[in-house]
Scaffold this motif. Sequence first.
Motif, PDB file in Angstrom:
ATOM      1  N   GLU A 183       0.815  -0.953   0.023  1.00  0.00           N
ATOM      2  CA  GLU A 183       0.008   0.156   0.405  1.00  0.00           C
ATOM      3  C   GLU A 183       1.044   1.554   0.019  1.00  0.00           C
ATOM      4  O   GLU A 183       1.404   1.907   0.304  1.00  0.00           O
ATOM      5  N   PRO A 184       0.809   2.074  -1.153  1.00  0.00           N
ATOM      6  CA  PRO A 184       1.655   3.195  -0.818  1.00  0.00           C
ATOM      7  C   PRO A 184       0.874   3.958  -0.025  1.00  0.00           C
ATOM      8  O   PRO A 184       0.164   4.356   0.173  1.00  0.00           O
ATOM      9  N   GLN A 185       2.080   5.122   0.638  1.00  0.00           N
ATOM     10  CA  GLN A 185       1.824   5.918   1.587  1.00  0.00           C
ATOM     11  C   GLN A 185       2.563   7.475   1.168  1.00  0.00           C
ATOM     12  O   GLN A 185       3.739   7.262   0.983  1.00  0.00           O
ATOM     13  N   ALA A 186       1.926   8.390   1.589  1.00  0.00           N
ATOM     14  CA  ALA A 186       2.815   9.777   1.390  1.00  0.00           C
ATOM     15  C   ALA A 186       3.597   9.744   1.939  1.00  0.00           C
ATOM     16  O   ALA A 186       3.786   9.452   3.311  1.00  0.00           O
ATOM     17  N   PHE A 187       4.704  10.628   1.744  1.00  0.00           N
ATOM     18  CA  PHE A 187       6.257  11.029   2.547  1.00  0.00           C
ATOM     19  C   PHE A 187       6.474  12.290   2.766  1.00  0.00           C
ATOM     20  O   PHE A 187       6.402  13.304   1.828  1.00  0.00           O
ATOM     21  N   ASN A 188       6.522  12.498   4.220  1.00  0.00           N
ATOM     22  CA  ASN A 188       7.103  13.923   3.948  1.00  0.00           C
ATOM     23  C   ASN A 188       8.148  13.505   4.974  1.00  0.00           C
ATOM     24  O   ASN A 188       7.978  13.131   6.088  1.00  0.00           O
ATOM     25  N   TYR A 189       9.046  14.421   5.173  1.00  0.00           N
ATOM     26  CA  TYR A 189       9.905  14.415   6.084  1.00  0.00           C
ATOM     27  C   TYR A 189       9.380  16.004   6.813  1.00  0.00           C
ATOM     28  O   TYR A 189       9.505  16.748   7.006  1.00  0.00           O
ATOM     29  N   ASN A 190       8.691  15.373   7.622  1.00  0.00           N
ATOM     30  CA  ASN A 190       7.640  16.137   8.295  1.00  0.00           C
ATOM     31  C   ASN A 190       8.299  16.892   9.065  1.00  0.00           C
ATOM     32  O   ASN A 190       7.645  17.911   9.684  1.00  0.00           O
ATOM     33  N   LEU A 191       9.369  17.391   9.266  1.00  0.00           N
ATOM     34  CA  LEU A 191      10.523  18.043  10.746  1.00  0.00           C
ATOM     35  C   LEU A 191       9.988  19.491   9.509  1.00  0.00           C
ATOM     36  O   LEU A 191       9.879  20.031  11.014  1.00  0.00           O
ATOM     37  N   GLU A 192       9.802  19.586   8.647  1.00  0.00           N
ATOM     38  CA  GLU A 192      10.176  20.754   7.923  1.00  0.00           C
ATOM     39  C   GLU A 192       9.291  21.436   6.820  1.00  0.00           C
ATOM     40  O   GLU A 192       9.654  20.847   5.805  1.00  0.00           O
ATOM     41  N   LEU A 193       7.998  21.466   7.330  1.00  0.00           N
ATOM     42  CA  LEU A 193       6.727  21.359   6.104  1.00  0.00           C
ATOM     43  C   LEU A 193       7.080  23.305   6.282  1.00  0.00           C
ATOM     44  O   LEU A 193       6.568  23.812   7.047  1.00  0.00           O
ATOM     45  N   ILE A 194       8.434  24.003   4.757  1.00  0.00           N
ATOM     46  CA  ILE A 194       8.332  25.142   5.169  1.00  0.00           C
ATOM     47  C   ILE A 194       7.389  25.773   4.512  1.00  0.00           C
ATOM     48  O   ILE A 194       6.527  25.372   2.949  1.00  0.00           O
ATOM     49  N   LYS A 195       7.211  26.634   4.925  1.00  0.00           N
ATOM     50  CA  LYS A 195       6.404  27.487   4.369  1.00  0.00           C
ATOM     51  C   LYS A 195       6.742  28.541   3.278  1.00  0.00           C
ATOM     52  O   LYS A 195       8.254  29.324   3.927  1.00  0.00           O
ATOM     53  N   VAL A 196       6.509  28.926   1.981  1.00  0.00           N
ATOM     54  CA  VAL A 196       7.129  29.414   1.408  1.00  0.00           C
ATOM     55  C   VAL A 196       6.252  30.531   0.684  1.00  0.00           C
ATOM     56  O   VAL A 196       5.742  30.197  -0.099  1.00  0.00           O
ATOM     57  N   PRO A 197       5.992  31.803   1.315  1.00  0.00           N
ATOM     58  CA  PRO A 197       5.284  32.648   1.066  1.00  0.00           C
ATOM     59  C   PRO A 197       5.509  33.013  -0.437  1.00  0.00           C
ATOM     60  O   PRO A 197       6.973  33.909  -0.801  1.00  0.00           O
TER      61      PRO A 197
END
Length: 341
Positions: A183-197
């Motif tokens: 089963e495929p799952q979403a992957f993020n290095y969730n430490l760094e959900l960076i905002k780029v405004p």
Amino acid sequence: MATDQQQQAAKREIVMSGIRPTGFLHLGNYFGAIRNYVKMQEEFECYFMVADLHSLTTHPDTKELRSNVERVLAENIACGLDPDKVALYCQSHVPETAELYLYLNMMAYKGELEKTTTFKDKVRQHPENINAGLLTYPVLQAADIILHRAKYVPVGKDQEQHLEMARNFVNRFNHRYGDVFPEPQAFNYNLELIKVPGLDGKGKMSKSENQMATLYLSDDDDLIRKKIMKAKTDSGPTAPGTPKPDYIENIFALMKLVSAEEVIKKYEADYDNCIIRYGDLKKQLAEDMVLFLSPIREKINTILPDKKYLKQVMEQGAEKANKSAGATMNLVREAMGLKYF
Ligand code: TRP
């Protein structure tokens, strides 16, 4: 005997993601996606694909397809994606995709496809071209992913529903024909959900209407400076403890991506002491941004005209992707009882 390194390589978990060939990546794409790909290439067996077939669902005119595909390849490589470390390939170079898409289509229900958010959005945007490919877009995407039996898919929030559908197709397949796919799952290095405004104080950087609010990887130095100097500011805080308005917060957020820590500290202190000069702040950001973006742009500009190199990248990627796809399709045909001899 396999060396430790080879054994390590053999065990690596599989990652797959698709990149739409819309060309002209921006700073948000870099910090939101590409930088993660570059990090993942060291740790996983990665398949990164240019989704040229998906683009046919909304862009049947292929006049610019080749140059868009080449640009997306060049931009990703310029950002550090290494075609020797990953499989970097075009979807249309892997014909097994179409075969798996066909099988999965038999397991996808009209009702669930019609309910998909991206389908409903596109129906609204292109009422004159509501084709079956648009309806089955998530099926094609599921085929892309499971063709390599990938476990992780680095994508943004907007793709979560497609991934959930992919998991449903996988479960139906495995239930009916036996366990073939993880089963495929979403992957993020969730430490760094960076905002780029963006530079207009209105939400995140995107391929928006407002080109001046978005910094593209291929913008030249003067354009970068011009865009940043135009960003909205005011006359600055007059009392200590004044919270930063959004558009000032955004300038600092961009600075955090590309400027040195001392520099940011200095301007934070200037803000707190109500002596900040926004002209200087923006000049500093502009120069740091130029230092960050110009080497990437220069790489893009050397790769793009090198058609021989780009061809070689595509061939090399297709070879890796075909090998993995071929192995999966053998299992699929076997599981489905489609091997008659
Ligand atoms: N649908 C994805 C997007 O719009 C692109 C894509 C195509 C994709 N195939 C994929 C993403 C497979 C992840 C995995 O961005």
